[in-house]
Design a protein around this motif. Sequence first.
Motif, short mmCIF file in Angstrom:
data_model
loop_
_atom_site.label_atom_id
_atom_site.label_comp_id
_atom_site.label_asym_id
_atom_site.label_seq_id
_atom_site.Cartn_x
_atom_site.Cartn_y
_atom_site.Cartn_z
N ALA A 37 0.83 -1.21 0.00
CA ALA A 37 0.00 0.00 0.00
C ALA A 37 0.87 1.26 0.00
N ILE A 38 1.92 1.24 0.80
CA ILE A 38 2.81 2.41 0.87
C ILE A 38 3.48 2.64 -0.49
N SER A 39 3.93 1.58 -1.14
CA SER A 39 4.67 1.72 -2.40
C SER A 39 3.77 1.89 -3.60
N GLY A 40 2.45 1.83 -3.41
CA GLY A 40 1.53 2.07 -4.51
C GLY A 40 1.14 0.85 -5.31
N LEU A 41 1.54 -0.32 -4.85
CA LEU A 41 1.21 -1.56 -5.58
C LEU A 41 -0.24 -1.97 -5.38
N VAL A 42 -0.82 -1.59 -4.25
CA VAL A 42 -2.26 -1.80 -4.02
C VAL A 42 -2.85 -0.48 -3.54
N ARG A 43 -4.12 -0.27 -3.85
CA ARG A 43 -4.77 1.00 -3.49
C ARG A 43 -5.63 0.78 -2.23
N PRO A 44 -5.41 1.57 -1.20
CA PRO A 44 -6.24 1.45 0.00
C PRO A 44 -7.70 1.79 -0.30
N SER A 45 -8.59 1.11 0.41
CA SER A 45 -10.02 1.43 0.29
C SER A 45 -10.43 2.52 1.29
N ALA A 46 -9.59 2.78 2.28
CA ALA A 46 -9.84 3.84 3.25
C ALA A 46 -8.52 4.18 3.93
N GLY A 47 -8.50 5.35 4.56
CA GLY A 47 -7.32 5.76 5.31
C GLY A 47 -6.38 6.64 4.51
N ARG A 48 -5.28 7.04 5.16
CA ARG A 48 -4.34 8.00 4.57
C ARG A 48 -2.91 7.52 4.75
N ILE A 49 -2.09 7.85 3.74
CA ILE A 49 -0.64 7.65 3.80
C ILE A 49 -0.01 9.02 3.59
N VAL A 50 0.78 9.45 4.56
CA VAL A 50 1.39 10.77 4.51
C VAL A 50 2.90 10.60 4.57
N LEU A 51 3.60 11.20 3.61
CA LEU A 51 5.06 11.16 3.53
C LEU A 51 5.59 12.58 3.62
#
Length: 234
Positions: A46-60
């Motif tokens: 999910a972090i690397s973009g290989l799968v798309r989250p259905s909910a939630g946030r990733i902040v870098l």
Amino acid sequence: MLELTDLDVRYGAVRALRGLSLTVAEGEIVALLGNNGAGKSTALAAISGLVRPSAGRIVLDGREVTGASPPAMVAAGVVHVPEGRRIFSTLTVRENLQLGGYLVRDGAELERRIARVYDLLPRLAERRDQQGGTLSGGEQQMLAIGRGLVAGPRLLMLDEPSMGLAPLIVTAVMDVIRDINAAGTTVLLVEQNAKAALRIAHRGHVLDQGAVTLHAPAAELAADPRVIEAYLGA
């Protein structure tokens, strides 16, 4: 550097991550521990973009990157070394390393990065013209890590780097990860060998059924009776 908040990932009807929240600070080694199916590899995907989250946030670095593409994440300095090494077996060591720098447009900079990998992992320098598939398991793992380093990560994510390796080689791989961190690269480490991971990590998160059930400094986790019983042995 990295913050996951209430992250959900589904594979069809299967909910692989269930409100996963965790942080990784710049300069840390953070270990993700848990049994098979706990969601560790899905978190990295999910972090690397290989799968798309259905909910939630990733902040870098304070910027939301939820759903960003894998090339965009690599360009942002997030590099994922996958489970199973996945080197190109018919290409040479050098060619594998060159592919790690596919976003590097400056040829001289690419050569400098490869030279730094050779300095860190001299066995790869010795094998530079050898096909990847002819290397030992430990050498292939070093090559997978080296290929990731050529991309120039600020955050290096490693998925099960000790898998299938003899104990002495596991120690060598973990020492390399610690050296990479000491040189300034933040590390997010997924590892079933909890003892090896906690030996080098600063903090750890234990995942179960897609959520964090326990998190603490590595030394505290290594001494926690629940962790000892579940992952370290009596």
